[in-house]
Write an enzyme that holds these catalytic residues in place. Structure first.
Site, PDB file in Angstrom:
ATOM      1  N   CYS A  16     -17.423 -29.670 -10.865  1.00  0.00           N
ATOM      2  CA  CYS A  16     -18.183 -28.427 -10.865  1.00  0.00           C
ATOM      3  C   CYS A  16     -17.847 -27.682  -9.581  1.00  0.00           C
ATOM      4  CB  CYS A  16     -19.688 -28.615 -10.928  1.00  0.00           C
ATOM      5  SG  CYS A  16     -20.250 -29.398 -12.427  1.00  0.00           S
TER       6      CYS A  16
ATOM      7  N   ARG B  96     -11.978 -27.771 -10.444  1.00  0.00           N
ATOM      8  CA  ARG B  96     -13.065 -28.743 -10.322  1.00  0.00           C
ATOM      9  C   ARG B  96     -13.773 -28.999 -11.650  1.00  0.00           C
ATOM     10  NH1 ARG B  96     -14.553 -29.584  -5.030  1.00  0.00           N
ATOM     11  NH2 ARG B  96     -16.586 -30.307  -5.717  1.00  0.00           N
TER      12      ARG B  96
ATOM     13  N   TRP C 236     -18.005 -29.157 -14.937  1.00  0.00           N
ATOM     14  CA  TRP C 236     -17.436 -30.370 -15.509  1.00  0.00           C
ATOM     15  C   TRP C 236     -18.642 -31.155 -16.005  1.00  0.00           C
ATOM     16  CZ3 TRP C 236     -17.579 -35.721 -14.802  1.00  0.00           C
ATOM     17  CH2 TRP C 236     -16.539 -36.438 -15.433  1.00  0.00           C
TER      18      TRP C 236
ATOM     19  N   ASN D 100     -23.849 -28.714  -8.335  1.00  0.00           N
ATOM     20  CA  ASN D 100     -22.743 -29.661  -8.484  1.00  0.00           C
ATOM     21  C   ASN D 100     -23.260 -31.024  -8.038  1.00  0.00           C
ATOM     22  OD1 ASN D 100     -19.859 -30.333  -6.379  1.00  0.00           O
ATOM     23  ND2 ASN D 100     -20.330 -31.154  -8.356  1.00  0.00           N
ATOM     24  N   GLY D 101     -23.249 -31.991  -8.956  1.00  0.00           N
ATOM     25  CA  GLY D 101     -23.751 -33.320  -8.594  1.00  0.00           C
ATOM     26  C   GLY D 101     -24.573 -33.885  -9.729  1.00  0.00           C
TER      27      GLY D 101
ATOM     28  N   GLU E 206       2.268 -44.620 -11.619  1.00  0.00           N
ATOM     29  CA  GLU E 206       2.065 -43.187 -11.364  1.00  0.00           C
ATOM     30  C   GLU E 206       2.762 -42.349 -12.445  1.00  0.00           C
ATOM     31  OE1 GLU E 206       0.117 -41.516  -9.755  1.00  0.00           O
ATOM     32  OE2 GLU E 206       1.020 -39.574  -9.374  1.00  0.00           O
TER      33      GLU E 206
ATOM     34  N   LYS F  10       0.823 -39.782 -14.928  1.00  0.00           N
ATOM     35  CA  LYS F  10       1.178 -38.359 -15.033  1.00  0.00           C
ATOM     36  C   LYS F  10       1.380 -37.980 -16.496  1.00  0.00           C
ATOM     37  CE  LYS F  10       0.218 -37.329 -11.982  1.00  0.00           C
ATOM     38  NZ  LYS F  10      -0.274 -37.808 -10.737  1.00  0.00           N
TER      39      LYS F  10
ATOM     40  N   GLU G 260      -2.044 -38.057 -18.506  1.00  0.00           N
ATOM     41  CA  GLU G 260      -3.087 -37.085 -18.168  1.00  0.00           C
ATOM     42  C   GLU G 260      -2.725 -35.652 -18.527  1.00  0.00           C
ATOM     43  OE1 GLU G 260      -4.195 -36.863 -14.016  1.00  0.00           O
ATOM     44  OE2 GLU G 260      -2.131 -37.135 -13.384  1.00  0.00           O
TER      45      GLU G 260
ATOM     46  N   HIS H 155       5.391 -60.764 -20.995  1.00  0.00           N
ATOM     47  CA  HIS H 155       4.121 -61.474 -21.204  1.00  0.00           C
ATOM     48  C   HIS H 155       3.181 -60.691 -22.115  1.00  0.00           C
ATOM     49  CE1 HIS H 155       5.262 -64.517 -18.326  1.00  0.00           C
ATOM     50  NE2 HIS H 155       5.655 -63.538 -17.499  1.00  0.00           N
TER      51      HIS H 155
ATOM     52  N   LYS I 196     -10.381 -32.011 -10.755  1.00  0.00           N
ATOM     53  CA  LYS I 196      -9.601 -32.465  -9.606  1.00  0.00           C
ATOM     54  C   LYS I 196     -10.428 -33.257  -8.608  1.00  0.00           C
ATOM     55  CE  LYS I 196      -5.688 -31.512  -6.982  1.00  0.00           C
ATOM     56  NZ  LYS I 196      -4.885 -32.550  -7.638  1.00  0.00           N
TER      57      LYS I 196
END
Ligand code: F6R
Length: 614
Positions: A2, A27, A74, A100-101, A487, A491, A494, A510, A609
């Site tokens: 947010c 955000r 968000w 925000n929170g 990584e 990428k 996402e 395995h 983010k």
């Protein structure tokens, strides 16, 4: 998560709020809204979707007023829809608030308020808080500033909030705990609020980073006043911002992610500038030099981080153990904090975070602090909460990263962690002068090598086109290339929404080998180094099952090139620095595949983010 903005001043608020929301959209982008005080009313406009959807929803109407707040969401409590979008109003419609929170005890407060006749229209915890403020005001007849303070004393959880009142066009109230909040102080009596400084930098460089449990009153006539929740007055500490406006724009690229991938030669230089002397073979990092004894005598290093930052931490594990001979544990911050871990006073906890706001990383820091460990922060955002919470640290200096998928932040983190490992190794006497000189010189050449790898863009785009419709992908690497495999897979999933897994190459047999067939692209880091031959064998295993191999190889390689379906050559470098160059083709690959699949590259679905919720 947010983003919140606020403005009180002499100009019209709306354009400032909308521009600010666009800057903060990284955000969260589930919904957007604004509220402006104008001629005795508070006009709220909000809808599901992005800031551009809010503009469409307003259909050319420009809300008026010189006091206003804005929010990009968000979703946490309640699905993303028009009703749950912020700002939220009090029951009597006088007050509007953005948040925000997470208010953890909102259900109990809601029940008490419902018993007192409050009616709620949304599913959000935010609406409960604004009703609580209204309730306190009506019960006690205190002013809004005091009512906000008293309400927050009853709240458990995290918040950055801004409240406005239609009856008072000269004031806005802001408060924060655990979620970030910055106040910009303009020269002409204008005040700006942002979750970070990006909506503010255009108007003023003077900012106050609010501390936890502070409540600010911003008044047209009396200026800025800050008190704590316990009602102790604080003197606002005004700092000068360092960010440049151009770094917040796309600068000719269509996507921030693309721009940020291409910025890496520069951001890596910015990261080691002033810290590394190639001629003398020395490293200067005040965060380490000022606490040299702690590093020399450290029992071990515990790295806490999330996501991409955690991958950078895994690369650092190889560096610290190999070069500085210090035992390292790399922990997901979210797991570490709930595990009742054993932490000693002579442990050093390194917290890695691009945003410097990640809630789990912050909580892990607090816990480690309670155990007496020395906390070192590796953050990108200057003035962020983590950078202010740690005992010492080093900024990555990558500049603002706006694309939600981390790219330049990762390489900058690995660069800082390499410098740290070298500096600590020098202090602990675990590295020879010759090796130190060699590694410093090699690190110095990395930006040119990254520049070289960026030239493979067309080839990577061609490969992307071949595999853009894959349903799954496997990424393999050994040693410090294993975190790069993780990584690469992160990428791809996402931003392209293709399922991908990263594995240590030898682990494939395995289990994951069962997945391999002619449809499965397998991306392998097969650069020269101590496990090259082993990786060659792993590639054979994939080929025997008809998997498609896309290999990252050292330039001049013949063996893997002859076996692979496609290979991308990268310049030779010291084995310990390979992650800084081998990650680049993976960044480009996921970028191109996402564009080809029509995905929103900079704002992938469901993500934000800055993850300020647990
Ligand atoms: C992935 C990504 C995330 C972040 C993670 C931690 O591209 O960006 O996985 O790395 O959310 O964020 P910071 O580094 O801000 O603590």
């Amino acid at each position: 998560m947010c983003g919140i903005v606020g403005y009180l001043g002499t100009g019209q608020a709306y354009p400032i709020l909308i521009k600010g929301l666009k800057r903060l959209e990284y955000r969260g982008y589930d919904s957007a809204g604004v509220a402006l005080v104008n001629q005795g009313s508070v006009d709220i406009h909000k809808c599901k979707g992005k800031v551009s959807d809010l503009e469409d929803h307003l259909n050319g109407v420009i809300p008026e007023g010189t006091l206003g707040i804005g929010h990009t969401r968000w979703a946490t409590h309640g699905p993303p829809n028009d009703i749950n979008a912020h700002p939220h109003a009090s029951g009597n419609g006088d007050l509007a608030m953005i948040h925000n929170g997470i208010i953890e005890n909102y259900a109990t407060i809601k029940e008490t308020l419902e018993n007192r006749g409050h009616v709620f229209v949304s599913d959000t915890d935010t609406e409960v808080l604004i009703h609580l403020i209204e309730d306190i005001q009506s019960k006690t007849s205190v002013d809004l500033f005091e009512a906000v303070r008293l309400a927050l004393a009853e709240v458990v959880g995290a918040y950055a909030i801004v409240v406005i009142d239609k009856k008072n066009p000269d004031r806005m109230i802001a408060a924060k705990k655990s979620s970030p909040l910055v106040i910009g102080v303009g020269s002409d009596g204008d005040y700006y609020i942002g979750s970070d400084a990006t909506p503010i930098v255009e108007y003023t460089k003077n900012v106050v980073y609010m501390e936890d449990e502070e409540v600010a009153l911003i008044d047209r006539n009396t200026g800025l006043k800050i008190v704590t929740i316990q009602n102790k007055e604080k003197v606002p500490y005004i700092q000068e911002l360092e960010i440049q406006l151009e770094t917040l724009e796309k600068g000719g690229y269509d996507y921030f992610m693309h721009k940020e991938i291409y910025e890496q030669p520069r951001s890596i230089i910015d990261c080691f500038r002033g810290r590394m002397n190639v001629q003398q073979g020395t490293i200067r990092m005040s965060g380490i030099d000022d606490h040299a004894e702690k590093w020399i005598n450290a029992r071990r290093v515990i790295i806490v981080a999330c996501g991409t930052s955690w991958h950078a931490g895994l690369v650092a594990e190889y560096l610290f153990e190999d070069i500085a001979r210090l035992p390292v544990e790399v922990e997901y911050a979210s797991e570490f904090r709930y595990r009742n871990p054993i932490i000693y006073e002579d442990d050093i906890v390194v917290a890695i975070s691009q945003s410097g706001e990640t809630a789990d990383t912050l909580a892990a820091i607090e816990m480690a602090k309670e155990h007496g460990a020395h906390i070192f922060g590796v953050c990108n955002v200057v003035g962020s909460t983590i950078s202010r919470t740690t005992h010492s640290g080093a900024y990555t200096h990558a500049g603002p990263e706006i694309g939600v998928a981390s790219t330049k932040a990762f390489t900058a983190q690995v660069t800082v962690l390499t410098l740290m490992a070298l500096s600590v190794a020098q202090k602990r006497g675990t590295i020879s002068d010759a090796r130190l000189h060699r590694l410093i010189a090699e690190l110095n050449s990395i930006p040119d090598k990254v520049e070289e790898v960026l030239k493979t863009n067309d080839q990577v785009e061609y490969i992307s086109d071949i595999y853009k419709n894959a349903g799954n992908a496997l990424y393999l690497g050994r040693g410090s290339s294993f975190p790069v495999a993780l990584e690469g897979a992160l990428k791809l999933k996402e931003i392209s929404y293709i399922h991908a897994e990263g594995y240590p190459a030898a682990e494939m047999k395995h289990g994951p080998i069962a997945l391999i067939d002619e449809e499965m692209p397998v991306f392998v880091i097969a650069t020269q180094g101590q496990s090259y031959e082993k990786v060659v064998s792993n590639i054979q295993e994939v080929k025997a099952r008809k998997g498609k191999i896309i290999a990252i190889v050292t330039e001049g390689d013949k063996t893997v090139k002859a076996m692979a379906d496609h290979s991308i050559e990268i310049p030779k470098t010291d084995e310990s620095l390979v992650p800084l160059v081998s990650v680049i083709p993976f960044q480009l690959l996921s970028f191109h595949i996402a564009v080809m699949r029509g995905c929103n590259v900079d704002q992938p679905r469901n993500l934000a983010k800055s993850v300020t919720v647990e």
